[in-house]
Scaffold this active site. Structure first.
Site, PDB file in Angstrom:
ATOM      1  N   SER A 137       0.854  -1.188   0.000  1.00  0.00           N
ATOM      2  CA  SER A 137       0.000   0.000   0.000  1.00  0.00           C
ATOM      3  C   SER A 137       0.887   1.233   0.000  1.00  0.00           C
ATOM      4  O   SER A 137       2.114   1.133   0.070  1.00  0.00           O
ATOM      5  CB  SER A 137      -0.891  -0.001   1.240  1.00  0.00           C
ATOM      6  OG  SER A 137      -0.103   0.300   2.369  1.00  0.00           O
ATOM      7  N   LYS A 138       0.218   2.370  -0.050  1.00  0.00           N
ATOM      8  CA  LYS A 138       0.934   3.645  -0.144  1.00  0.00           C
ATOM      9  C   LYS A 138       2.002   3.823   0.936  1.00  0.00           C
ATOM     10  O   LYS A 138       3.010   4.466   0.715  1.00  0.00           O
ATOM     11  CB  LYS A 138      -0.064   4.793  -0.010  1.00  0.00           C
ATOM     12  CG  LYS A 138      -0.600   5.243  -1.335  1.00  0.00           C
ATOM     13  CD  LYS A 138      -1.355   6.535  -1.133  1.00  0.00           C
ATOM     14  CE  LYS A 138      -2.368   6.693  -2.251  1.00  0.00           C
ATOM     15  NZ  LYS A 138      -3.479   7.531  -1.894  1.00  0.00           N
ATOM     16  N   ARG A 139       1.723   3.263   2.104  1.00  0.00           N
ATOM     17  CA  ARG A 139       2.702   3.517   3.165  1.00  0.00           C
ATOM     18  C   ARG A 139       4.036   2.811   2.917  1.00  0.00           C
ATOM     19  O   ARG A 139       5.026   3.091   3.578  1.00  0.00           O
ATOM     20  CB  ARG A 139       2.114   3.236   4.547  1.00  0.00           C
ATOM     21  CG  ARG A 139       2.010   1.837   4.910  1.00  0.00           C
ATOM     22  CD  ARG A 139       1.107   1.604   6.088  1.00  0.00           C
ATOM     23  NE  ARG A 139       0.666   0.246   6.035  1.00  0.00           N
ATOM     24  CZ  ARG A 139       1.423  -0.787   6.395  1.00  0.00           C
ATOM     25  NH1 ARG A 139       2.615  -0.581   6.896  1.00  0.00           N
ATOM     26  NH2 ARG A 139       0.979  -2.002   6.255  1.00  0.00           N
ATOM     27  N   HIS A 140       4.092   1.919   1.930  1.00  0.00           N
ATOM     28  CA  HIS A 140       5.373   1.294   1.580  1.00  0.00           C
ATOM     29  C   HIS A 140       6.150   2.126   0.549  1.00  0.00           C
ATOM     30  O   HIS A 140       7.225   1.730   0.132  1.00  0.00           O
ATOM     31  CB  HIS A 140       5.139  -0.105   1.005  1.00  0.00           C
ATOM     32  CG  HIS A 140       4.522  -1.062   1.977  1.00  0.00           C
ATOM     33  ND1 HIS A 140       3.220  -1.476   1.888  1.00  0.00           N
ATOM     34  CD2 HIS A 140       5.043  -1.678   3.066  1.00  0.00           C
ATOM     35  CE1 HIS A 140       2.956  -2.315   2.880  1.00  0.00           C
ATOM     36  NE2 HIS A 140       4.046  -2.439   3.614  1.00  0.00           N
ATOM     37  N   GLY A 141       5.588   3.241   0.126  1.00  0.00           N
ATOM     38  CA  GLY A 141       6.247   4.058  -0.907  1.00  0.00           C
ATOM     39  C   GLY A 141       5.338   4.139  -2.114  1.00  0.00           C
ATOM     40  O   GLY A 141       4.128   3.979  -1.995  1.00  0.00           O
TER      41      GLY A 141
END
Ligand code: GLU
Length: 469
Positions: A238-242
């Protein structure tokens, strides 16, 4: 029968890397089998679908150069066809009107949960066939009660689901609009899709879709459900991984070839080969070799691959993508500086992304406003003026502006002044580039050209004089 695959995104956001990998695998399988690849936009969820998302998906597909042979087809253009099929299912007795209210269904669910049963529709309206149009009603598919559905999944292997596990699915909402499982089935049937390649978040829908296809007398496609992509911590990517949007990778300086190469290796391998050209991917790819387990996204590896592609691709190809980054920085490469192909050749060893390359190359195209503070402090001393002035004279005298001649002139100047080469070349570099980092000095000067070099040497001389006055 010739192979036909499809990529069927719902336009509710950008094209993310998971979707791109699904598209790639589907595209590869079609190409490998000289088949047809279809792009279908599943935009029936009118509340969540947007034109901006459609555009983003098309832009992503174009950037990755995943060309489609048919489409894009839009499901919103096919409502009449879905209505026709829903009517056919009603006429055949394979669908029925359901008048159960939301309250009824909610209390049914609560009761089932309390009894520790799987929540499912109890088939209350199955036997009422009348059409009371004045009442709120949905249409449900009459799922077979007996038997089982067998899926020979090309990735996951055999999956068997008993029909009694499946309840009667809603195929039309109260406003008459068709639901996802119905539209997918109608489209896969009408478009003659032979292989459905999609994320395994859809695996639970497949037995239901197969039952509807059977009721319609359609030929069943093969299914290949791809395992999901995880982030570095094992959670779903998801977005929190980049970055997860394909176009963000463009913005961050990746080549589409590198991203595709990275994606093809996410869940598929061929021995320990890491680098695959498009032609090799098409030749070697097999759905049956796709991993059953989820794969983790590794940004470091993608960066490594990107650098490999920057170094080893045709410089023309890298230049084409670099041009976009230069334009983003307000630079017109055609008029402001050296040919991009030459720039790529000079910079590709040291730059892992095109963003790095663009940022490290601006001085070739436009004057910098300031010298790098550290580099200037170290290399601009009061006696540097003499070296720079000598270089200026030597360059002025040159009749040719070319690597070897320039190299010779710098060497000669150092020798004349009885200085080590670095004592001349480094101040020269800072004078013309503004920083102490650039390709070799002869390459730097020839790319920069006579006019910019001489002007910047003069500017540096004045700058040092002023500073020391
Ligand atoms: N539209 C669905 C999605 O974006 C895919 C449907 C399918 O591939 O069958 O998840």
């Amino acid at each position: 029968m010739s192979v036909k695959t499809r990529f069927a995104p719902s336009p509710t956001g950008y094209l993310h890397v998971g979707g791109a990998r699904t598209a790639l695998f589907s595209w590869l399988y079609a190409k490998k089998n000289n088949g047809t690849f279809v792009l279908r936009i599943e935009d029936t969820d009118l509340e969540r679908s947007t034109q901006a998302s459609v555009d983003a998906i098309l832009e992503g597909m174009a950037w990755l150069d995943l060309d489609y042979d048919e489409g894009p087809f839009y499901q919103t253009h096919r409502f009449d066809r879905y209505k026709e099929i829903i009517q056919q299912l009603l006429d055949q007795g394979d669908a029925y009107y359901c008048y159960c209210s939301k309250e009824e269904l909610d209390s049914l669910r609560e009761q089932q949960m309390a009894d520790k049963e799987k929540p499912r529709y109890n088939g209350k309206c199955r036997e009422h066939s009348e059409d009371k149009a004045e009442l709120n009603r949905v249409i449900r598919f009459r799922n077979p009660e007996e038997g089982e559905v067998v899926i020979d999944d090309l990735v996951k292997g055999k999956i068997v689901v008993a029909n009694k596990e499946l309840d009667d699915l809603i195929i039309a909402r109260t406003d008459g609009t068709p639901t996802y499982n119905l539209t997918v089935v109608v489209d896969d049937m009408d478009m003659g899709i032979t292989h459905v390649v999609r994320g395994d978040d859809h695996v639970n829908n497949t037995p239901r879709q197969i039952n509807i296809l059977k009721a319609l007398g359609a030929e069943l496609p093969h299914y290949a459900h791809l395992p999901m992509i995880l982030g570095s911590d094992g959670a779903r990517l998801s977005k929190r991984h980049g970055a997860v949007s394909v176009m963000q990778y463009r913005d961050e300086g990746y080549l589409p070839e590198a991203l595709l190469n990275y994606l093809v290796r996410l869940g598929w391998s061929h021995g320990d080969q890491e680098i695959f050209s498009r032609a090799e991917m098409i030749e070697l790819f097999e759905l049956s070799q796709v991993n059953v387990s989820a794969s983790a996204f590794n940004t470091e590896k993608l960066l490594w691959l990107n650098h490999q592609y920057i170094m080893n691709s045709e410089p023309e190809l890298v230049a084409k993508h670099l041009e976009w980054h230069m334009q983003q920085r307000g630079i017109d490469v055609a008029t402001q500086g050296p040919a991009l192909v030459e720039l790529v050749k000079a910079q590709r060893e040291r730059c892992k992304t095109l963003v790095e390359m663009a940022d490290a190359s601006l001085y070739f195209y436009q004057d910098f406003t300031e010298y790098d503070e550290k580099a200037a402090k170290k290399n601009f001393k009061s006696d540097t003026v003499e070296a720079l002035q000598a270089l200026l004279n030597a360059f002025n005298a040159l009749t040719e502006w070319q690597g070897e001649v320039l190299h010779e002139a710098v060497l000669q100047t150092a020798e004349d002044l009885e200085l080590k080469l670095g004592k001349v070349a480094q101040p020269l570099r800072v004078a013309v580039c503004g920083t102490a980092m650039s390709p070799s000095i002869d390459v730097t000067l020839s790319l920069l050209g006579r006019e910019k070099t001489l002007k910047r040497l003069e500017r540096a001389i004045n700058h040092i004089k002023e500073k020391n006055s």
